[in-house]
Write a protein that holds these residues in place. Structure first.
Motif, PDB file in Angstrom:
ATOM      1  N   GLY A   1     -39.584  43.836  22.105  1.00  0.00           N
ATOM      2  CA  GLY A   1     -39.177  42.324  22.171  1.00  0.00           C
ATOM      3  C   GLY A   1     -39.961  41.852  23.484  1.00  0.00           C
ATOM      4  O   GLY A   1     -40.125  43.129  24.253  1.00  0.00           O
ATOM      5  N   VAL A   2     -39.796  40.423  23.618  1.00  0.00           N
ATOM      6  CA  VAL A   2     -40.770  39.695  25.300  1.00  0.00           C
ATOM      7  C   VAL A   2     -38.548  39.008  24.950  1.00  0.00           C
ATOM      8  O   VAL A   2     -37.774  38.034  24.960  1.00  0.00           O
ATOM      9  N   THR A   3     -38.481  39.287  27.330  1.00  0.00           N
ATOM     10  CA  THR A   3     -37.331  38.352  27.501  1.00  0.00           C
ATOM     11  C   THR A   3     -37.952  37.060  28.213  1.00  0.00           C
ATOM     12  O   THR A   3     -38.953  37.112  28.971  1.00  0.00           O
ATOM     13  N   TYR A   4     -37.439  35.817  28.465  1.00  0.00           N
ATOM     14  CA  TYR A   4     -37.213  34.770  29.196  1.00  0.00           C
ATOM     15  C   TYR A   4     -36.900  34.028  29.399  1.00  0.00           C
ATOM     16  O   TYR A   4     -35.471  34.496  28.688  1.00  0.00           O
ATOM     17  N   SER A   5     -36.130  33.699  30.773  1.00  0.00           N
ATOM     18  CA  SER A   5     -35.335  32.949  30.857  1.00  0.00           C
ATOM     19  C   SER A   5     -35.600  31.447  31.481  1.00  0.00           C
ATOM     20  O   SER A   5     -37.433  31.252  31.785  1.00  0.00           O
ATOM     21  N   VAL A   6     -35.170  30.411  30.884  1.00  0.00           N
ATOM     22  CA  VAL A   6     -35.136  28.799  31.252  1.00  0.00           C
ATOM     23  C   VAL A   6     -34.185  28.957  32.278  1.00  0.00           C
ATOM     24  O   VAL A   6     -32.762  28.815  31.585  1.00  0.00           O
ATOM     25  N   GLN A   7     -34.314  28.078  33.358  1.00  0.00           N
ATOM     26  CA  GLN A   7     -33.009  27.627  34.181  1.00  0.00           C
ATOM     27  C   GLN A   7     -33.619  26.521  33.735  1.00  0.00           C
ATOM     28  O   GLN A   7     -34.503  25.981  34.824  1.00  0.00           O
ATOM     29  N   TYR A   8     -32.413  25.686  33.999  1.00  0.00           N
ATOM     30  CA  TYR A   8     -31.924  23.970  33.470  1.00  0.00           C
ATOM     31  C   TYR A   8     -31.752  23.456  35.091  1.00  0.00           C
ATOM     32  O   TYR A   8     -30.534  24.123  35.083  1.00  0.00           O
TER      33      TYR A   8
ATOM     34  N   THR B   1     -32.817  14.462  26.879  1.00  0.00           N
ATOM     35  CA  THR B   1     -31.436  13.825  27.309  1.00  0.00           C
ATOM     36  C   THR B   1     -30.831  12.924  27.996  1.00  0.00           C
ATOM     37  O   THR B   1     -29.989  12.885  28.447  1.00  0.00           O
ATOM     38  N   GLY B   2     -31.545  13.176  29.500  1.00  0.00           N
ATOM     39  CA  GLY B   2     -31.219  12.583  30.639  1.00  0.00           C
ATOM     40  C   GLY B   2     -30.598  13.513  31.367  1.00  0.00           C
ATOM     41  O   GLY B   2     -30.361  12.125  32.608  1.00  0.00           O
ATOM     42  N   LYS B   3     -30.092  14.428  31.132  1.00  0.00           N
ATOM     43  CA  LYS B   3     -29.284  15.423  32.314  1.00  0.00           C
ATOM     44  C   LYS B   3     -29.368  15.887  32.975  1.00  0.00           C
ATOM     45  O   LYS B   3     -28.413  16.306  33.160  1.00  0.00           O
ATOM     46  N   PHE B   4     -30.502  16.135  33.239  1.00  0.00           N
ATOM     47  CA  PHE B   4     -31.321  17.392  33.460  1.00  0.00           C
ATOM     48  C   PHE B   4     -32.351  17.032  34.383  1.00  0.00           C
ATOM     49  O   PHE B   4     -32.453  16.228  33.724  1.00  0.00           O
ATOM     50  N   GLU B   5     -32.111  17.824  35.460  1.00  0.00           N
ATOM     51  CA  GLU B   5     -32.961  16.768  36.525  1.00  0.00           C
ATOM     52  C   GLU B   5     -34.736  18.077  36.512  1.00  0.00           C
ATOM     53  O   GLU B   5     -36.049  17.373  36.696  1.00  0.00           O
ATOM     54  N   LYS B   6     -35.114  19.620  36.162  1.00  0.00           N
ATOM     55  CA  LYS B   6     -35.855  20.778  35.595  1.00  0.00           C
ATOM     56  C   LYS B   6     -35.580  21.498  35.191  1.00  0.00           C
ATOM     57  O   LYS B   6     -34.406  22.140  34.969  1.00  0.00           O
ATOM     58  N   ALA B   7     -36.838  22.078  34.736  1.00  0.00           N
ATOM     59  CA  ALA B   7     -36.331  22.780  34.170  1.00  0.00           C
ATOM     60  C   ALA B   7     -37.357  24.298  34.356  1.00  0.00           C
ATOM     61  O   ALA B   7     -38.769  23.880  34.407  1.00  0.00           O
ATOM     62  N   THR B   8     -37.447  25.577  34.491  1.00  0.00           N
ATOM     63  CA  THR B   8     -38.228  26.501  35.259  1.00  0.00           C
ATOM     64  C   THR B   8     -37.903  27.869  34.049  1.00  0.00           C
ATOM     65  O   THR B   8     -37.149  28.440  33.944  1.00  0.00           O
ATOM     66  N   LEU B   9     -39.327  27.842  33.489  1.00  0.00           N
ATOM     67  CA  LEU B   9     -39.431  29.061  32.261  1.00  0.00           C
ATOM     68  C   LEU B   9     -39.648  30.287  32.956  1.00  0.00           C
ATOM     69  O   LEU B   9     -41.081  29.983  33.432  1.00  0.00           O
ATOM     70  N   VAL B  10     -39.554  31.013  33.020  1.00  0.00           N
ATOM     71  CA  VAL B  10     -39.957  32.802  34.104  1.00  0.00           C
ATOM     72  C   VAL B  10     -39.905  33.965  32.165  1.00  0.00           C
ATOM     73  O   VAL B  10     -39.656  33.970  31.786  1.00  0.00           O
ATOM     74  N   LYS B  11     -40.624  34.956  32.303  1.00  0.00           N
ATOM     75  CA  LYS B  11     -40.564  35.908  31.719  1.00  0.00           C
ATOM     76  C   LYS B  11     -39.504  37.084  32.373  1.00  0.00           C
ATOM     77  O   LYS B  11     -40.273  36.809  33.910  1.00  0.00           O
TER      78      LYS B  11
END
Length: 108
Positions: free
Chosen positions: A52-59, A33-43
């Motif tokens: 279930g399994v839980t994740y967080s994505v930090q944009y 989208t061009g709006k975010f600088e970076k994404a980090t995917l963590v478990k």
């Protein structure tokens, strides 16, 4: 700087498919989208009572105005695709965080 955090609990029956889709399709689309600088995917390592399994994505995004633009211009379509693909097998909640300061340690 703002962190747009999306935490999702994934049903184990679709876990591998969801993770592949996030890495190869969804996160690249959000960054595209061009709006975010970076994404980090963590478990998330804490086991949930619901299973279930839980994740967080930090944009990371430069401003709240840019995040508002994402909400208006991009989020409905991207969230809709997620719902269509995974329906009730993914439970997500979103949090907005403001970075006040960052620190790091240098090891010799």
């Amino acid at each position: 700087m703002i962190i747009y955090n999306v935490t999702s609990n994934i049903d184990e029956s679709i876990h591998e498919e969801w993770l592949k889709w996030m890495k190869e399709e969804h996160i690249p689309q959000v960054l595209g989208t061009g709006k975010f600088e970076k994404a980090t995917l963590v478990k998330v390592l804490v086991e949930e009572d619901m299973g279930g399994v839980t994740y967080s994505v930090q944009y990371k995004i430069p401003s709240h105005e840019a995040l508002d633009a994402y909400y208006k211009e991009d989020a409905p379509k991207l969230r809709g695709e997620t719902l269509k693909k995974f329906a009730d097998k993914v439970l997500s909640f979103r949090t907005e965080l403001e970075i006040i300061d960052e620190y790091s340690v240098t090891f010799n």
